[in-house]
Design a protein around this motif. Sequence first.
Motif, short mmCIF file in Angstrom:
data_model
loop_
_atom_site.label_atom_id
_atom_site.label_comp_id
_atom_site.label_asym_id
_atom_site.label_seq_id
_atom_site.Cartn_x
_atom_site.Cartn_y
_atom_site.Cartn_z
N THR A 6 68.27 64.85 30.69
CA THR A 6 68.13 64.37 29.44
C THR A 6 69.01 65.03 28.41
OG1 THR A 6 65.83 63.67 30.03
CG2 THR A 6 66.39 63.87 27.60
N SER A 7 68.91 66.18 28.32
CA SER A 7 69.81 66.93 27.28
C SER A 7 71.43 66.70 27.74
CB SER A 7 69.81 68.47 27.74
OG SER A 7 68.53 68.89 27.03
N GLN A 8 71.57 66.49 28.79
CA GLN A 8 73.10 65.94 29.24
C GLN A 8 73.40 64.65 28.59
OE1 GLN A 8 75.43 68.20 29.97
NE2 GLN A 8 73.64 69.67 30.17
N ALA A 9 72.43 63.64 28.61
CA ALA A 9 72.49 62.49 28.31
C ALA A 9 72.83 62.36 26.56
CB ALA A 9 71.46 61.41 28.68
N PHE A 10 72.03 63.13 26.06
CA PHE A 10 72.10 63.21 24.28
C PHE A 10 73.31 64.06 24.28
CE2 PHE A 10 67.52 62.50 24.65
CZ PHE A 10 67.43 61.42 23.78
N ALA A 11 73.82 65.16 24.98
CA ALA A 11 74.95 65.48 24.58
C ALA A 11 76.25 64.59 24.84
CB ALA A 11 75.14 66.94 25.70
N ALA A 12 76.16 63.79 25.68
CA ALA A 12 77.30 62.69 25.83
C ALA A 12 77.38 62.04 24.48
CB ALA A 12 76.88 61.91 26.90
N ILE A 13 76.42 61.77 23.88
CA ILE A 13 76.51 61.16 22.56
C ILE A 13 77.31 62.10 21.60
CG2 ILE A 13 75.28 60.11 20.76
CD1 ILE A 13 73.26 59.32 22.49
N ALA A 14 76.74 63.31 21.39
CA ALA A 14 77.38 64.27 20.78
C ALA A 14 78.83 64.51 20.81
CB ALA A 14 76.59 65.39 20.75
N ARG A 15 79.33 64.34 21.98
CA ARG A 15 80.81 64.46 22.32
C ARG A 15 81.52 63.40 21.95
NH1 ARG A 15 78.46 67.03 27.13
NH2 ARG A 15 78.69 64.92 28.16
N GLU A 16 80.82 62.33 22.19
CA GLU A 16 81.44 60.71 21.92
C GLU A 16 81.85 60.73 20.36
OE1 GLU A 16 81.48 56.03 22.54
OE2 GLU A 16 79.93 57.35 23.42
N TYR A 17 80.66 61.04 19.57
CA TYR A 17 80.56 60.67 18.14
C TYR A 17 80.77 62.06 17.28
CZ TYR A 17 78.93 56.04 19.56
OH TYR A 17 79.23 54.95 20.17
N HIS A 18 81.07 63.25 17.86
CA HIS A 18 81.07 64.62 17.29
C HIS A 18 79.95 64.51 16.39
CE1 HIS A 18 83.63 68.27 17.10
NE2 HIS A 18 83.21 68.24 15.80
N CYS A 19 78.91 64.63 16.84
CA CYS A 19 77.48 64.98 16.21
C CYS A 19 76.61 65.84 16.63
CB CYS A 19 77.10 63.51 15.84
SG CYS A 19 76.40 62.75 17.16
N TYR A 20 75.39 65.93 16.26
CA TYR A 20 74.57 66.80 16.83
C TYR A 20 73.31 66.27 16.65
CZ TYR A 20 77.96 70.37 15.78
OH TYR A 20 79.30 71.07 15.71
N LEU A 21 72.44 66.39 17.81
CA LEU A 21 71.01 65.83 17.99
C LEU A 21 70.08 66.80 18.15
CD1 LEU A 21 73.57 64.06 19.58
CD2 LEU A 21 71.83 62.35 19.55
N VAL A 22 69.03 66.35 17.65
CA VAL A 22 67.56 67.44 18.17
C VAL A 22 66.67 66.29 18.62
CG1 VAL A 22 65.94 68.83 17.10
CG2 VAL A 22 67.95 68.83 16.07
N PHE A 23 65.88 66.85 19.58
CA PHE A 23 64.65 66.03 20.31
C PHE A 23 63.98 66.82 20.95
CE2 PHE A 23 67.80 66.82 23.73
CZ PHE A 23 67.22 66.77 24.76
N GLY A 24 62.35 66.45 21.14
CA GLY A 24 61.58 67.05 21.85
C GLY A 24 61.15 66.63 23.09
N MET A 25 60.73 67.74 24.00
CA MET A 25 60.72 67.31 25.33
C MET A 25 59.55 68.29 25.91
SD MET A 25 63.82 68.02 27.50
CE MET A 25 64.30 69.74 28.19
N PRO A 26 59.04 67.99 27.02
CA PRO A 26 58.38 69.24 27.68
C PRO A 26 59.44 70.05 28.72
CG PRO A 26 58.01 66.98 28.94
CD PRO A 26 58.68 66.67 27.53
#
Length: 568
Positions: free
Chosen positions: A68-88
Amino acid sequence: MKINVATIQFEPAQFRKDENVARLLELASQSARDGAQLIVMPEMATTGYCWQDRAEVAPYVETADGETSQAFAAIAREYHCYLVFGMPERDPVTDIYYNSAILVGPQGVIGVHRKTHPYISEPKWAANGDAGHQVFATEIGNIALLICMDIHFIETARLAALGGAQIICHISNWLAERTPAPYWLTRGWENGCALIESNRWGWERGVQFSGGSCIVDQNGCILASCDSGDGVIRAELTLPTDNPSLRKRRPELYQRLMTNTFMWNPQDFFGLYGGDPLPTAKDSRIAVAQFHPTNNIAENLLVIRHWAEQAKSRGAELLILPERALTGGEGKHNALRLNDAPIESLLKLAIELDIALLTGFAEREGQQYYNSALLVSSAGLGAHYRQIHLSGGDQQWASPGNKWVTCDLPCGRVGILLGEDLLVPEAARILALEGCDIIACPAQLNTPIPLTHAGTAISHAWPIPRGADPYHWLLPRVRAGENNVWLAFANWAPAAGVSFGLSGVFGPDTFAFPRIEIKVPGTDGLAVLDMTTGSPETAYPNHVVRRKDLVLMRQPHYYTPLVMPANQ
């Protein structure tokens, strides 16, 4: 620096992790395409929140650097942004589970915060977070992460601010309250940090969540918010480069923050060695008076007599009067020494009426002046406090005090603060740790201005209020609840630029509805409230003001930075 930020409000479906993640990726990608540089998603957004035990959540946990982190990191790389999300989160070494917030950027996982203060649900499956309260430096600013219950505690966000945070990303599954919640707004405002709140909404296993996700600037102003439903809220944040909210701190006086008073039965703790027992638990009645003092001491004494007689006639044992109620508002003008005649008159009034009186006054001792408060009763002079945290205006004439002051009365242990002290969260916390049942605060405050709420569409169950509230965010109420004390707040009558009024007595249970409190909503007036410290017959306290449930949950082993000198 200005940055574009977004917060996602979302209702995750339990047992449907893949669908949740797919929907979050869709919303996050769209936000990034729209220019958001920081995107925040709710607590446990990937899986839902209400898990019964470790075995039930086990199929949905993963490591912080997992798929899951890798999937969100792919968005961060593509758009040069930062994301925060919650998970167990599952620790790969210990196999311990945590309720975690993950920060990812173009380079991958940047930081992980493990929730340090679990709410009712997490102890069924998750451990308390073990990584403290970190601040993560990024090219768009210094980011701190907090999860839901963490923000109930003044120490967590304060540690973030002292660590240089400019933005607090608070992800939550907040419930049982209209939102944006007063705790969210208080933590950002009192620490000079912008706050991005991502809360879930909807129902899960019979629990109603509150929504109200929002973006708040460092001055406590709500820039954007959403009441209910899935959605994305966007705003432009101007990040602070300086943090004046930290300048008033007196860390050399905060060592008490490192102790955990309520780990033990307070009736044993404070009674140890027979030296400092709490007053016997009982029911009492206390009062606050609101008025605008003049610069004529004789006139002020007449007004004080009027309100003291009114309070006594209504059965009050203690009356709190405003800041400089005796001497008026012009700094050291009319400053009194402790043996001056007006002080003697105040003492005589307390003896005559058999009522305890706490009033503010400008004090003179030699060539020094203080913004002070004096508590007198039929037993004599009970307590004398000199304000520790001075406002900018009062710094021009007054010297700061250096001692916390409490006094035991029949109605309970009373701690004294003055106006500006209430703005500094450490002050009330220290008095709570000293075992105070009541914090009495003569004040002349005009900030933070109480914030209204237009009402919510969330279908909270009675008695949780849903309608409009003109005093939704009111600092004295927050200070009372977070410290499990009765807070008696005597402000000046409302006047533009001088005071917002709203003197009152505010109850100690932050989760109680309807709220146990009374306010003076107009100009001059008296507020009287029946209060209790519990029953004297029990071996253990049976009231929250003595148990201090929230104060008990503090984690002082993380708090050393709170007592370090400012230049270290």
